[in-house]
Enzyme design. Structure first.
Site, PDB file in Angstrom:
ATOM      1  N   SER A   1       0.828  -1.198   0.000  1.00 36.42           N
ATOM      2  CA  SER A   1       0.000   0.000   0.000  1.00 36.42           C
ATOM      3  C   SER A   1       0.867   1.255   0.000  1.00 36.42           C
ATOM      4  O   SER A   1       1.989   1.243   0.522  1.00 36.42           O
ATOM      5  CB  SER A   1      -0.878  -0.013   1.251  1.00 36.42           C
ATOM      6  OG  SER A   1      -1.861   0.979   1.207  1.00 36.42           O
ATOM      7  N   PRO A   2       0.381   2.341  -0.587  1.00 35.42           N
ATOM      8  CA  PRO A   2       1.139   3.592  -0.517  1.00 35.42           C
ATOM      9  C   PRO A   2       1.354   4.026   0.933  1.00 35.42           C
ATOM     10  O   PRO A   2       0.398   4.060   1.724  1.00 35.42           O
ATOM     11  CB  PRO A   2       0.232   4.591  -1.257  1.00 35.42           C
ATOM     12  CG  PRO A   2      -0.594   3.742  -2.165  1.00 35.42           C
ATOM     13  CD  PRO A   2      -0.836   2.476  -1.410  1.00 35.42           C
TER      14      PRO A   2
ATOM     15  N   ALA B   1       1.904   8.319  -1.570  1.00 36.38           N
ATOM     16  CA  ALA B   1       1.138   9.386  -2.210  1.00 36.38           C
ATOM     17  C   ALA B   1       2.109  10.387  -2.813  1.00 36.38           C
ATOM     18  O   ALA B   1       2.949  10.954  -2.118  1.00 36.38           O
ATOM     19  CB  ALA B   1       0.234  10.073  -1.186  1.00 36.38           C
TER      20      ALA B   1
ATOM     21  N   ARG C   1       1.534  -1.085   7.339  1.00 36.79           N
ATOM     22  CA  ARG C   1       2.437  -1.220   8.490  1.00 36.79           C
ATOM     23  C   ARG C   1       3.014  -2.618   8.623  1.00 36.79           C
ATOM     24  O   ARG C   1       4.165  -2.784   9.044  1.00 36.79           O
ATOM     25  CB  ARG C   1       1.695  -0.809   9.765  1.00 36.79           C
ATOM     26  CG  ARG C   1       1.400   0.670   9.818  1.00 36.79           C
ATOM     27  CD  ARG C   1       0.520   1.043  10.974  1.00 36.79           C
ATOM     28  NE  ARG C   1       0.179   2.461  10.902  1.00 36.79           N
ATOM     29  CZ  ARG C   1      -0.829   3.033  11.553  1.00 36.79           C
ATOM     30  NH1 ARG C   1      -1.599   2.291  12.321  1.00 36.79           N
ATOM     31  NH2 ARG C   1      -1.064   4.311  11.449  1.00 36.79           N
TER      32      ARG C   1
ATOM     33  N   CYS D   1       3.550   7.069   3.072  1.00 37.51           N
ATOM     34  CA  CYS D   1       4.429   8.237   3.046  1.00 37.51           C
ATOM     35  C   CYS D   1       5.728   7.930   3.788  1.00 37.51           C
ATOM     36  O   CYS D   1       5.704   7.397   4.895  1.00 37.51           O
ATOM     37  CB  CYS D   1       3.742   9.442   3.670  1.00 37.51           C
ATOM     38  SG  CYS D   1       2.374  10.083   2.674  1.00 37.51           S
TER      39      CYS D   1
ATOM     40  N   TYR E   1      -7.934  14.196   1.941  1.00 41.25           N
ATOM     41  CA  TYR E   1      -7.172  15.018   1.014  1.00 41.25           C
ATOM     42  C   TYR E   1      -8.111  15.619  -0.039  1.00 41.25           C
ATOM     43  O   TYR E   1      -9.335  15.507   0.066  1.00 41.25           O
ATOM     44  CB  TYR E   1      -6.025  14.203   0.431  1.00 41.25           C
ATOM     45  CG  TYR E   1      -5.076  13.700   1.502  1.00 41.25           C
ATOM     46  CD1 TYR E   1      -4.495  14.593   2.407  1.00 41.25           C
ATOM     47  CD2 TYR E   1      -4.803  12.351   1.670  1.00 41.25           C
ATOM     48  CE1 TYR E   1      -3.651  14.151   3.419  1.00 41.25           C
ATOM     49  CE2 TYR E   1      -3.967  11.898   2.676  1.00 41.25           C
ATOM     50  CZ  TYR E   1      -3.387  12.806   3.554  1.00 41.25           C
ATOM     51  OH  TYR E   1      -2.562  12.363   4.556  1.00 41.25           O
TER      52      TYR E   1
ATOM     53  N   GLN F   1       0.784   6.162  -6.634  1.00 39.90           N
ATOM     54  CA  GLN F   1      -0.446   6.829  -6.205  1.00 39.90           C
ATOM     55  C   GLN F   1      -0.306   8.329  -6.436  1.00 39.90           C
ATOM     56  O   GLN F   1       0.645   8.957  -5.943  1.00 39.90           O
ATOM     57  CB  GLN F   1      -0.714   6.562  -4.722  1.00 39.90           C
ATOM     58  CG  GLN F   1      -2.061   7.111  -4.252  1.00 39.90           C
ATOM     59  CD  GLN F   1      -2.256   6.969  -2.761  1.00 39.90           C
ATOM     60  OE1 GLN F   1      -1.578   7.642  -1.972  1.00 39.90           O
ATOM     61  NE2 GLN F   1      -3.171   6.097  -2.359  1.00 39.90           N
TER      62      GLN F   1
END
Length: 356
Positions: free
Chosen positions: A22-23, A57, A324, A25, A182, A99
Protein backbone atom coordinates in the site's frame (compact mmCIF):
# COMPACT_ATOMS: atom_id res chain seq x y z
CA UNK A 1 -2.79 -23.56 -3.89
CA UNK A 2 -3.59 -20.79 -1.36
CA UNK A 3 -5.91 -18.21 -2.87
CA UNK A 4 -3.46 -15.49 -1.80
CA UNK A 5 -0.98 -16.80 -4.37
CA UNK A 6 -3.30 -17.00 -7.33
CA UNK A 7 -2.37 -14.63 -10.15
CA UNK A 8 -4.68 -11.67 -10.84
CA UNK A 9 -5.02 -10.20 -14.34
CA UNK A 10 -6.25 -6.64 -14.93
CA UNK A 11 -6.23 -5.33 -18.50
CA UNK A 12 -2.77 -6.15 -19.86
CA UNK A 13 -1.12 -6.55 -16.45
CA UNK A 14 -0.97 -9.75 -14.41
CA UNK A 15 -0.07 -9.61 -10.73
CA UNK A 16 1.73 -12.79 -9.70
CA UNK A 17 -0.20 -12.94 -6.42
CA UNK A 18 -2.85 -11.02 -4.47
CA UNK A 19 -0.42 -9.22 -2.14
CA UNK A 20 0.26 -5.54 -2.70
CA UNK A 21 2.27 -2.88 -0.91
CA UNK A 22 0.00 0.00 0.00
CA UNK A 23 1.14 3.59 -0.52
CA UNK A 24 2.94 4.77 2.63
CA UNK A 25 4.43 8.24 3.05
CA UNK A 26 8.15 8.06 3.76
CA UNK A 27 8.78 11.81 4.26
CA UNK A 28 12.24 11.41 2.77
CA UNK A 29 12.20 13.59 -0.37
CA UNK A 30 13.53 17.01 -1.22
CA UNK A 31 11.47 18.96 -3.78
CA UNK A 32 9.55 15.79 -4.56
CA UNK A 33 12.53 13.77 -5.77
CA UNK A 34 12.86 10.06 -5.12
CA UNK A 35 16.26 8.93 -3.89
CA UNK A 36 18.16 5.90 -2.61
CA UNK A 37 15.81 5.56 0.36
CA UNK A 38 12.88 4.96 -1.99
CA UNK A 39 14.90 2.54 -4.10
CA UNK A 40 15.78 0.41 -1.08
CA UNK A 41 12.40 0.76 0.67
CA UNK A 42 10.29 -0.12 -2.39
CA UNK A 43 12.82 -2.51 -3.86
CA UNK A 44 13.03 -4.60 -0.70
CA UNK A 45 9.26 -5.18 -0.76
CA UNK A 46 9.54 -6.35 -4.36
CA UNK A 47 12.36 -8.70 -3.35
CA UNK A 48 10.06 -9.82 -0.54
CA UNK A 49 7.59 -11.29 -3.00
CA UNK A 50 4.73 -8.79 -3.26
CA UNK A 51 2.85 -8.81 -6.56
CA UNK A 52 2.28 -5.04 -6.56
CA UNK A 53 4.50 -2.33 -5.10
CA UNK A 54 3.08 1.20 -5.02
CA UNK A 55 4.91 4.39 -4.13
CA UNK A 56 3.67 6.67 -1.42
CA UNK A 57 1.14 9.39 -2.21
CA UNK A 58 2.95 11.43 -4.84
CA UNK A 59 1.90 15.05 -5.20
CA UNK A 60 0.83 16.31 -8.61
CA UNK A 61 1.67 19.92 -7.65
CA UNK A 62 4.20 21.33 -5.14
CA UNK A 63 1.44 22.84 -2.99
CA UNK A 64 -0.37 19.49 -3.09
CA UNK A 65 2.24 17.84 -0.88
CA UNK A 66 1.31 16.85 2.65
CA UNK A 67 4.74 17.96 3.80
CA UNK A 68 7.82 19.43 2.19
CA UNK A 69 9.40 15.95 2.44
CA UNK A 70 6.77 14.23 0.28
CA UNK A 71 7.41 12.42 -2.98
CA UNK A 72 6.27 14.36 -6.05
CA UNK A 73 5.54 13.83 -9.71
CA UNK A 74 5.02 17.48 -10.69
CA UNK A 75 8.12 17.99 -12.82
CA UNK A 76 9.74 16.06 -15.63
CA UNK A 77 13.02 15.83 -13.71
CA UNK A 78 11.33 13.46 -11.22
CA UNK A 79 11.14 10.75 -13.88
CA UNK A 80 14.79 9.67 -13.98
CA UNK A 81 15.08 8.23 -10.46
CA UNK A 82 11.57 6.80 -10.57
CA UNK A 83 12.55 4.95 -13.76
CA UNK A 84 15.41 3.30 -11.92
CA UNK A 85 13.15 2.28 -9.03
CA UNK A 86 10.34 0.97 -11.25
CA UNK A 87 12.82 -0.98 -13.35
CA UNK A 88 14.23 -2.68 -10.26
CA UNK A 89 10.75 -3.53 -8.97
CA UNK A 90 9.90 -5.19 -12.28
CA UNK A 91 13.16 -7.11 -12.29
CA UNK A 92 12.01 -8.75 -9.05
CA UNK A 93 8.73 -9.88 -10.64
CA UNK A 94 6.49 -7.23 -9.06
CA UNK A 95 4.33 -4.63 -10.79
CA UNK A 96 5.35 -1.01 -10.07
CA UNK A 97 2.62 1.51 -9.36
CA UNK A 98 2.25 5.10 -8.20
CA UNK A 99 -0.45 6.83 -6.20
CA UNK A 100 -1.24 10.33 -7.49
CA UNK A 101 -2.40 12.77 -4.84
CA UNK A 102 -3.18 16.32 -3.80
CA UNK A 103 -3.28 17.00 -0.06
CA UNK A 104 -5.81 19.84 -0.23
CA UNK A 105 -6.54 21.38 3.16
CA UNK A 106 -4.20 18.90 4.90
CA UNK A 107 -1.14 20.26 3.08
CA UNK A 108 1.83 22.13 4.57
CA UNK A 109 2.34 19.98 7.66
CA UNK A 110 5.45 18.66 9.35
CA UNK A 111 6.84 15.14 9.30
CA UNK A 112 5.26 12.76 11.85
CA UNK A 113 8.36 12.28 13.99
CA UNK A 114 8.41 16.04 14.54
CA UNK A 115 4.73 16.18 15.47
CA UNK A 116 3.09 16.38 12.06
CA UNK A 117 1.43 19.69 12.83
CA UNK A 118 0.72 22.53 10.38
CA UNK A 119 3.85 24.41 9.32
CA UNK A 120 3.89 28.15 8.67
CA UNK A 121 5.65 29.51 5.57
CA UNK A 122 8.36 31.02 7.77
CA UNK A 123 9.21 27.50 8.97
CA UNK A 124 9.19 25.84 5.56
CA UNK A 125 5.47 25.46 4.91
CA UNK A 126 3.47 27.31 2.29
CA UNK A 127 0.34 29.25 1.63
CA UNK A 128 -2.26 29.18 0.27
CA UNK A 129 -3.51 25.65 0.68
CA UNK A 130 -6.63 24.66 -1.21
CA UNK A 131 -10.02 23.04 -0.61
CA UNK A 132 -13.53 23.04 -2.04
CA UNK A 133 -14.61 25.34 0.78
CA UNK A 134 -12.69 27.61 3.16
CA UNK A 135 -12.98 25.24 6.14
CA UNK A 136 -9.83 24.19 8.01
CA UNK A 137 -9.27 20.53 8.80
CA UNK A 138 -9.00 21.24 12.54
CA UNK A 139 -8.19 23.94 15.05
CA UNK A 140 -4.68 25.24 14.44
CA UNK A 141 -4.71 24.38 10.75
CA UNK A 142 -4.52 27.00 8.03
CA UNK A 143 -7.80 28.18 6.61
CA UNK A 144 -7.70 26.89 3.03
CA UNK A 145 -8.62 28.94 0.01
CA UNK A 146 -11.71 27.84 -1.86
CA UNK A 147 -10.68 26.79 -5.34
CA UNK A 148 -12.01 28.65 -8.34
CA UNK A 149 -13.26 26.62 -11.28
CA UNK A 150 -10.17 27.71 -13.22
CA UNK A 151 -7.91 26.43 -10.43
CA UNK A 152 -9.83 23.15 -10.35
CA UNK A 153 -9.21 22.75 -14.08
CA UNK A 154 -5.50 23.39 -13.52
CA UNK A 155 -5.32 20.66 -10.86
CA UNK A 156 -7.14 18.24 -13.14
CA UNK A 157 -4.55 18.93 -15.84
CA UNK A 158 -1.81 18.35 -13.26
CA UNK A 159 -3.14 14.84 -12.62
CA UNK A 160 -3.04 14.14 -16.34
CA UNK A 161 0.50 15.50 -16.63
CA UNK A 162 1.56 13.38 -13.66
CA UNK A 163 0.11 10.25 -15.26
CA UNK A 164 2.13 10.95 -18.40
CA UNK A 165 5.30 11.13 -16.27
CA UNK A 166 4.47 7.86 -14.50
CA UNK A 167 4.13 6.20 -17.88
CA UNK A 168 7.44 7.67 -19.01
CA UNK A 169 9.06 6.31 -15.83
CA UNK A 170 7.78 2.81 -16.53
CA UNK A 171 4.93 2.61 -14.04
CA UNK A 172 2.26 0.00 -14.77
CA UNK A 173 -0.49 1.01 -12.31
CA UNK A 174 -1.85 4.40 -11.33
CA UNK A 175 -3.90 4.87 -8.20
CA UNK A 176 -5.82 8.13 -7.78
CA UNK A 177 -5.97 9.13 -4.12
CA UNK A 178 -9.57 9.99 -3.28
CA UNK A 179 -9.38 9.20 0.44
CA UNK A 180 -8.21 10.29 3.90
CA UNK A 181 -9.44 13.88 3.82
CA UNK A 182 -7.17 15.02 1.01
CA UNK A 183 -8.38 17.19 -1.85
CA UNK A 184 -10.54 14.77 -3.84
CA UNK A 185 -12.12 13.28 -0.73
CA UNK A 186 -12.89 16.75 0.59
CA UNK A 187 -14.89 17.40 -2.58
CA UNK A 188 -16.80 14.12 -2.20
CA UNK A 189 -18.01 14.65 1.35
CA UNK A 190 -20.81 17.09 2.25
CA UNK A 191 -19.01 17.70 5.55
CA UNK A 192 -16.19 19.56 3.78
CA UNK A 193 -17.81 20.62 0.50
CA UNK A 194 -20.28 23.49 0.90
CA UNK A 195 -20.01 24.78 -2.65
CA UNK A 196 -23.03 25.90 -4.63
CA UNK A 197 -21.53 25.63 -8.13
CA UNK A 198 -21.04 22.64 -10.43
CA UNK A 199 -18.58 21.08 -7.95
CA UNK A 200 -20.82 21.16 -4.89
CA UNK A 201 -24.27 20.39 -3.60
CA UNK A 202 -25.72 17.15 -4.94
CA UNK A 203 -23.93 13.84 -5.36
CA UNK A 204 -23.29 14.31 -9.07
CA UNK A 205 -21.60 17.65 -8.48
CA UNK A 206 -19.51 16.51 -5.52
CA UNK A 207 -18.04 13.60 -7.49
CA UNK A 208 -17.31 15.82 -10.49
CA UNK A 209 -13.67 16.55 -9.56
CA UNK A 210 -12.86 12.84 -9.24
CA UNK A 211 -14.64 12.09 -12.52
CA UNK A 212 -12.67 14.87 -14.22
CA UNK A 213 -9.41 13.51 -12.79
CA UNK A 214 -10.19 9.96 -13.91
CA UNK A 215 -10.93 11.22 -17.42
CA UNK A 216 -7.71 13.26 -17.49
CA UNK A 217 -5.63 10.28 -16.36
CA UNK A 218 -7.33 7.86 -18.73
CA UNK A 219 -6.76 10.27 -21.64
CA UNK A 220 -2.99 9.73 -21.37
CA UNK A 221 -2.84 6.30 -19.72
CA UNK A 222 -2.83 3.27 -22.07
CA UNK A 223 -5.90 1.06 -22.31
CA UNK A 224 -3.62 -1.88 -21.51
CA UNK A 225 -2.74 -0.57 -18.03
CA UNK A 226 -4.98 -0.44 -14.93
CA UNK A 227 -6.23 2.58 -13.00
CA UNK A 228 -7.17 2.23 -9.32
CA UNK A 229 -8.99 4.72 -7.10
CA UNK A 230 -8.54 4.77 -3.35
CA UNK A 231 -11.68 5.81 -1.49
CA UNK A 232 -12.48 6.50 2.10
CA UNK A 233 -15.59 4.39 1.79
CA UNK A 234 -17.05 5.92 4.96
CA UNK A 235 -16.36 9.11 6.89
CA UNK A 236 -17.57 7.35 10.06
CA UNK A 237 -19.51 10.53 10.90
CA UNK A 238 -23.24 11.19 10.65
CA UNK A 239 -24.03 13.35 7.62
CA UNK A 240 -20.79 12.45 5.88
CA UNK A 241 -19.79 10.22 3.00
CA UNK A 242 -21.14 6.67 3.34
CA UNK A 243 -20.61 3.17 2.00
CA UNK A 244 -23.81 3.61 -0.02
CA UNK A 245 -22.26 6.68 -1.65
CA UNK A 246 -19.13 4.66 -2.39
CA UNK A 247 -21.11 1.92 -4.11
CA UNK A 248 -22.91 4.50 -6.26
CA UNK A 249 -19.61 6.23 -7.09
CA UNK A 250 -17.95 2.93 -8.03
CA UNK A 251 -20.77 2.27 -10.48
CA UNK A 252 -20.01 5.64 -12.10
CA UNK A 253 -16.24 5.12 -12.20
CA UNK A 254 -16.19 1.60 -13.64
CA UNK A 255 -17.33 2.53 -17.17
CA UNK A 256 -14.88 5.48 -17.16
CA UNK A 257 -11.98 3.04 -16.99
CA UNK A 258 -11.41 2.54 -13.27
CA UNK A 259 -10.43 -1.09 -12.77
CA UNK A 260 -10.27 -1.45 -8.99
CA UNK A 261 -11.40 0.41 -5.87
CA UNK A 262 -8.93 0.44 -2.99
CA UNK A 263 -11.20 0.51 0.06
CA UNK A 264 -10.01 2.53 3.02
CA UNK A 265 -12.01 4.83 5.31
CA UNK A 266 -11.90 7.92 7.51
CA UNK A 267 -9.47 10.81 7.58
CA UNK A 268 -11.82 13.64 6.65
CA UNK A 269 -12.50 15.04 10.11
CA UNK A 270 -10.55 14.73 13.35
CA UNK A 271 -13.50 13.65 15.55
CA UNK A 272 -14.52 10.47 13.72
CA UNK A 273 -14.95 7.43 15.97
CA UNK A 274 -13.51 4.52 14.02
CA UNK A 275 -13.81 0.97 15.43
CA UNK A 276 -10.29 -0.08 14.48
CA UNK A 277 -9.60 -3.79 14.71
CA UNK A 278 -8.32 -6.70 12.69
CA UNK A 279 -9.63 -6.42 9.13
CA UNK A 280 -12.11 -3.70 10.10
CA UNK A 281 -12.30 -2.31 6.54
CA UNK A 282 -12.72 -5.66 4.79
CA UNK A 283 -16.56 -5.43 4.79
CA UNK A 284 -16.31 -2.23 2.73
CA UNK A 285 -14.27 -3.99 0.05
CA UNK A 286 -16.69 -6.92 0.08
CA UNK A 287 -19.71 -4.63 -0.27
CA UNK A 288 -18.29 -2.69 -3.23
CA UNK A 289 -17.15 -5.87 -4.94
CA UNK A 290 -20.62 -7.40 -4.57
CA UNK A 291 -22.89 -4.42 -5.19
CA UNK A 292 -20.88 -2.37 -7.71
CA UNK A 293 -19.41 -5.33 -9.58
CA UNK A 294 -15.92 -3.88 -9.46
CA UNK A 295 -12.68 -5.53 -8.26
CA UNK A 296 -11.55 -4.26 -4.87
CA UNK A 297 -8.54 -4.14 -2.58
CA UNK A 298 -8.74 -4.26 1.18
CA UNK A 299 -6.32 -2.56 3.53
CA UNK A 300 -5.97 -1.95 7.26
CA UNK A 301 -5.00 -4.22 10.16
CA UNK A 302 -4.27 -7.19 7.92
CA UNK A 303 -1.31 -8.84 9.62
CA UNK A 304 -1.49 -12.61 9.18
CA UNK A 305 -1.05 -14.85 6.16
CA UNK A 306 -4.14 -16.95 6.96
CA UNK A 307 -6.20 -13.79 7.44
CA UNK A 308 -5.11 -12.40 4.08
CA UNK A 309 -5.74 -15.71 2.33
CA UNK A 310 -9.23 -15.94 3.83
CA UNK A 311 -10.15 -12.46 2.53
CA UNK A 312 -9.36 -13.55 -1.03
CA UNK A 313 -10.80 -17.05 -0.60
CA UNK A 314 -14.11 -15.64 0.67
CA UNK A 315 -14.39 -13.24 -2.26
CA UNK A 316 -14.24 -10.19 0.00
CA UNK A 317 -11.47 -8.53 -2.04
CA UNK A 318 -9.29 -9.26 -5.04
CA UNK A 319 -6.11 -7.79 -3.58
CA UNK A 320 -4.84 -7.45 -0.04
CA UNK A 321 -2.74 -4.33 0.48
CA UNK A 322 -0.26 -4.22 3.34
CA UNK A 323 1.05 -1.06 4.95
CA UNK A 324 2.44 -1.22 8.49
CA UNK A 325 2.75 -4.98 8.38
CA UNK A 326 5.04 -4.62 5.36
CA UNK A 327 7.18 -2.17 7.35
CA UNK A 328 7.53 -4.78 10.07
CA UNK A 329 8.14 -7.53 7.54
CA UNK A 330 9.28 -6.53 4.03
CA UNK A 331 9.29 -10.26 3.14
CA UNK A 332 5.69 -10.90 4.17
CA UNK A 333 4.84 -12.68 0.91
CA UNK A 334 7.77 -15.10 1.16
CA UNK A 335 6.96 -15.86 4.78
CA UNK A 336 3.23 -16.19 3.99
CA UNK A 337 3.99 -18.81 1.32
CA UNK A 338 5.86 -20.85 3.91
CA UNK A 339 3.08 -20.50 6.50
CA UNK A 340 0.47 -21.53 3.93
CA UNK A 341 2.64 -24.45 2.74
CA UNK A 342 2.95 -23.10 -0.77
CA UNK A 343 6.26 -24.33 -2.13
CA UNK A 344 6.08 -22.83 -5.61
CA UNK A 345 6.83 -19.26 -4.64
CA UNK A 346 9.97 -18.03 -6.36
CA UNK A 347 12.58 -16.76 -3.91
CA UNK A 348 15.40 -14.52 -5.15
CA UNK A 349 18.30 -16.79 -6.01
CA UNK A 350 20.49 -14.73 -3.70
CA UNK A 351 18.25 -15.79 -0.77
CA UNK A 352 17.63 -19.45 -1.61
CA UNK A 353 19.95 -20.73 1.10
CA UNK A 354 17.66 -19.13 3.70
CA UNK A 355 14.46 -20.71 2.39
CA UNK A 356 12.87 -22.98 4.98
Amino acid sequence: MPHLFESFPLRGVTFKNRIGISPMCEYSSHDGFANDWHLVHLGSRAIGGAGLVMTEASAVTPEGRISSADLGIYKDEHVEMLSRIFRFIEQQGAVPGMQLAHAGRKASTGVPWEGGQPVDPAAGGWTPIFAPTALPFDAGYQVPRSLSTGEIASIVRAFGDAARRVLQAGGKVIEIHGAHGYLIHSFLSPLSNHRTDAYGGNFENRIRLLVDVVNAVRSVWPDTLPVFVRLSTSDWVAGGWTIDDSVELARVLKPLGVDLIDCSSGGLVPNARIPVGAGYQVPFAARLRRDAGVPTASVGMITEAAQADQIVRNGEADLVLLARESLRDPYFALHAASELHFKEVKWPKQYLRARS
